[in-house]
Design a protein around this motif. Structure first.
Motif, short mmCIF file in Angstrom:
data_model
loop_
_atom_site.label_atom_id
_atom_site.label_comp_id
_atom_site.label_asym_id
_atom_site.label_seq_id
_atom_site.Cartn_x
_atom_site.Cartn_y
_atom_site.Cartn_z
N ARG A 50 -17.17 2.38 -2.83
CA ARG A 50 -16.86 3.69 -2.24
C ARG A 50 -18.14 4.48 -1.92
O ARG A 50 -18.07 5.55 -1.32
CB ARG A 50 -16.00 4.51 -3.19
CG ARG A 50 -14.65 3.90 -3.52
CD ARG A 50 -13.70 3.93 -2.34
NE ARG A 50 -12.44 3.32 -2.69
CZ ARG A 50 -12.11 2.06 -2.40
NH1 ARG A 50 -12.96 1.30 -1.71
NH2 ARG A 50 -10.95 1.56 -2.76
N GLU A 71 -13.13 16.64 -2.04
CA GLU A 71 -12.32 15.94 -3.04
C GLU A 71 -12.88 16.07 -4.46
O GLU A 71 -12.11 16.03 -5.42
CB GLU A 71 -12.24 14.46 -2.68
CG GLU A 71 -11.46 14.14 -1.43
CD GLU A 71 -11.47 12.65 -1.15
OE1 GLU A 71 -10.67 11.93 -1.77
OE2 GLU A 71 -12.27 12.21 -0.31
N GLU A 89 -8.52 6.08 -9.55
CA GLU A 89 -8.34 6.11 -8.10
C GLU A 89 -6.88 5.87 -7.72
O GLU A 89 -6.36 6.50 -6.79
CB GLU A 89 -9.23 5.05 -7.44
CG GLU A 89 -9.14 5.07 -5.92
CD GLU A 89 -9.98 3.98 -5.27
OE1 GLU A 89 -10.72 4.28 -4.32
OE2 GLU A 89 -9.89 2.81 -5.73
N ARG A 90 -6.22 4.96 -8.45
CA ARG A 90 -4.81 4.70 -8.14
C ARG A 90 -3.95 5.95 -8.38
O ARG A 90 -2.93 6.15 -7.73
CB ARG A 90 -4.31 3.53 -8.98
CG ARG A 90 -4.84 2.17 -8.51
CD ARG A 90 -4.09 1.02 -9.17
NE ARG A 90 -4.41 0.89 -10.59
CZ ARG A 90 -5.38 0.12 -11.07
NH1 ARG A 90 -6.13 -0.59 -10.24
NH2 ARG A 90 -5.60 0.05 -12.37
N SER A 137 -5.24 9.19 -8.23
CA SER A 137 -5.75 10.39 -7.56
C SER A 137 -6.24 10.17 -6.13
O SER A 137 -6.57 11.14 -5.44
CB SER A 137 -6.93 10.95 -8.38
OG SER A 137 -8.01 10.02 -8.36
N ASP A 138 -6.35 8.90 -5.72
CA ASP A 138 -6.95 8.55 -4.43
C ASP A 138 -8.44 8.87 -4.38
O ASP A 138 -9.03 8.93 -3.29
CB ASP A 138 -6.25 9.26 -3.26
CG ASP A 138 -4.83 8.76 -3.06
OD1 ASP A 138 -4.59 7.56 -3.28
OD2 ASP A 138 -3.96 9.58 -2.69
#
Length: 535
Positions: free
Chosen positions: A426, A455, A487-488, A490-491
């Motif tokens: 990322r 973010e 991440e899963r 909260s994105d």
């Protein structure tokens, strides 16, 4: 076996056994921040980690040249106590800046490079530049302790009421709140590959001269710094302090940029260490000149890395004699003591602490998503000044309010930023000015992308920069899986990561340190070797 020792401030020990490296600084064991003295506990610890005895040590590489008789006698008495009457047969001294530069070069993975060190002072010098080829290092430039860029910045640190040689990062952080208003070229300038200090004095004398230059009330510096620590940044004297910080930071960056242009002319990549290499903003400027792929900053860049540098220098010379030297890249700094799952559970039972075994990635991700800061402890402690996922406090970077809570509980200065750990893949999305390999050691600042600023506001400084750790599964699988699990939910493939310690204390090392700091800081959750402790 080669044992590296640094007897001084930021004392520590490193043991090299073939390709295995064991390293720890004394402060992590005796709990005295930036401990100055002989690293007796560290020596014993690295020997224990390697299942070795003092008799197994073939060479003792001591960083620094001891000129004061009393200090030399004290060092010899300590070495004799550990290694016996014939210890002198094993000792090799490695000059301060050679140790710094060696720590960077011999961990860079490059066969040919420029090895650069810049700090306040050590063994009479404040900077050195070496041409390093095929394992050999030849000094081509230097600055004396008088012409010290590091001392200039330390004097500004003292002028602003902070502790010199310790709180330079606060000046760097404070600088982002203002604009440079002073031209400091009359104070210190670049001269070739070295520096010229036009003040002609250093230390407290330089601090006094700077107070006159800026018209700053040195007698009130501590009072003003304390007010800024608690968020008072808009009164006249606080604004002046911020302008001074911004001017000093800008001038440091200017000199580093000019040096980078000089170094670039040699057409070699640069391996960099020394106290000034802690300044991640200046490192970013240097990276901008040299390129991502041509700059390596040794993760333990301050004097805490000198024992490492002394040991790897001696190792390289022995290998060169035998024709065996090959370039080597440092992949991680998880080189310190580990305590194991069984040992931790035995400790928790002895403390009569209630705990449960958990699936670490999902449990931590859930806690973070619920707004709970987590004290996280696993594996071997990191070597160097940064916590990189083994002795960290984690939090949700989406919540800008978490900064205030952590600043209060950890007693941090409110103007200091927090940093993110992000998934390796990322990094290009989250960092605007990343052109090459992501940084794994928090040694650089980057400009946060617009999306990342929105973010993850808790890990972006007021000037839009961030100091990231890019995490690879191959290096730290559990930590990677925590971020992936978050991440899963909260994105966002990043978490807030700050060192697991109260402000002014060393990073926790043992389970006992972790439990004590967990309670003292009032954290919601402690996850330690797969066990969760909650309040």
């Amino acid at each position: 076996m080669i044992l590296g020792i640094h007897d001084g401030h930021d004392a520590g020990a490193v043991l090299i056994d073939g390709e295995k490296i064991f390293a720890v600084n004394e402060e992590r064991l005796n709990r005295v921040k930036k401990y100055r003295g002989f690293p007796k506990l560290s020596v014993k610890k690295v020997l224990k980690m390697a299942n070795a005895s003092p008799e197994d040590v073939e060479i003792i590489a001591v960083a620094g040249i001891f000129r004061k008789l009393s200090r030399l006698r004290e060092l010899e008495a300590n070495l004799k106590g550990l290694f016996g009457r014939d210890f002198k047969r094993k000792v090799l001294f490695v000059e301060h800046h050679l140790a710094h530069s060696a720590s960077a070069y011999y961990t860079s993975g490059w066969r040919d490079a420029l090895a650069v060190s810049i700090d306040a002072a050590g063994d009479g010098l404040s900077s050195s530049v070496y041409v390093a080829r095929d394992g050999e290092m030849v000094r081509i430039a230097q600055s004396t302790y008088v012409d010290s860029l590091g001392d200039f910045y330390a004097s500004v640190t003292e002028l602003l009421g902070f502790r010199p040689m310790r709180h330079e990062g606060k000046v760097m952080s404070l600088a982002a709140y203002g604009k440079p208003t002073y031209d400091l070229s009359a104070i210190i300038e670049l001269n070739g590959l070295g520096f010229d200090n036009h003040l002609g004095v250093i230390g407290v004398e330089a601090t006094r001269r700077l107070a006159e230059f800026f018209g700053y009330p040195l007698s009130r510096a501590g009072e003003i710094a304390d007010q800024m620590k608690h968020g008072k940044l808009d009164d006249e004297l606080q604004k002046k302090a911020i302008e001074i910080a911004a001017s000093a930071q800008k001038h440091l960056e200017k000199l580093v940029e000019e040096l980078g242009l000089e170094l670039k002319g040699h057409s070699l990549p640069v391996a960099y260490a020394g106290g000034v290499a802690q300044n991640v903003k200046a490192n970013a400027v240097l990276r901008g000149v040299l390129g991502d792929e041509n700059l390596w900053v040794f993760p333990a860049m301050d004097d805490g890395g000198l024992a490492f540098g002394a040991a790897v220098f001696v190792k390289a010379q022995m290998e060169r004699l035998d024709g065996r030297w090959r370039p080597s890249k440092l992949e991680h700094v998880y080189l310190g003591p580990a305590y194991g799952k069984e040992g931790v559970e035995e400790f928790l039972r002895s403390e009569e602490v209630e705990y449960e075994e958990v699936d670490v990635p999902s449990f931590v991700a859930d806690a973070l998503a619920e707004g709970k800061p987590v004290g996280f402890f696993q594996g071997a402690i990191e070597f160097g000044p940064r916590a990189l996922g083994n002795r960290s406090i984690l939090a949700d970077p989406r919540d800008d309010g978490v900064k205030e809570r952590l600043n209060i509980t950890l007693k941090r200065d409110v103007f200091q930023p927090f940093a993110p750990s992000m998934l390796w893949e990322r990094a290009k999305k989250y960092l605007e000015d990343l052109d090459g390999r992501p940084n794994e050691f928090m040694t650089m600042s980057y400009t946060a992308s617009e999306s990342f600023r929105g973010e993850a506001p808790a890990v972006v400084h007021v000037d839009g920069t961030t100091r990231p750790q890019a995490v690879r599964w191959e290096v730290n699988p559990t930590y990677y899986e925590i971020i992936k699990a978050f991440e899963r939910k909260s994105d966002l493939g990043a978490v807030l990561n700050t060192s697991f310690n109260m402000h002014g204390e060393p990073i926790v090392c043992s389970p006992a340190d972790a439990l004590k700091t967990f309670k003292k800081a009032g954290l919601d959750v402690l996850v330690i070797e797969g066990f969760a402790v909650t309040r």
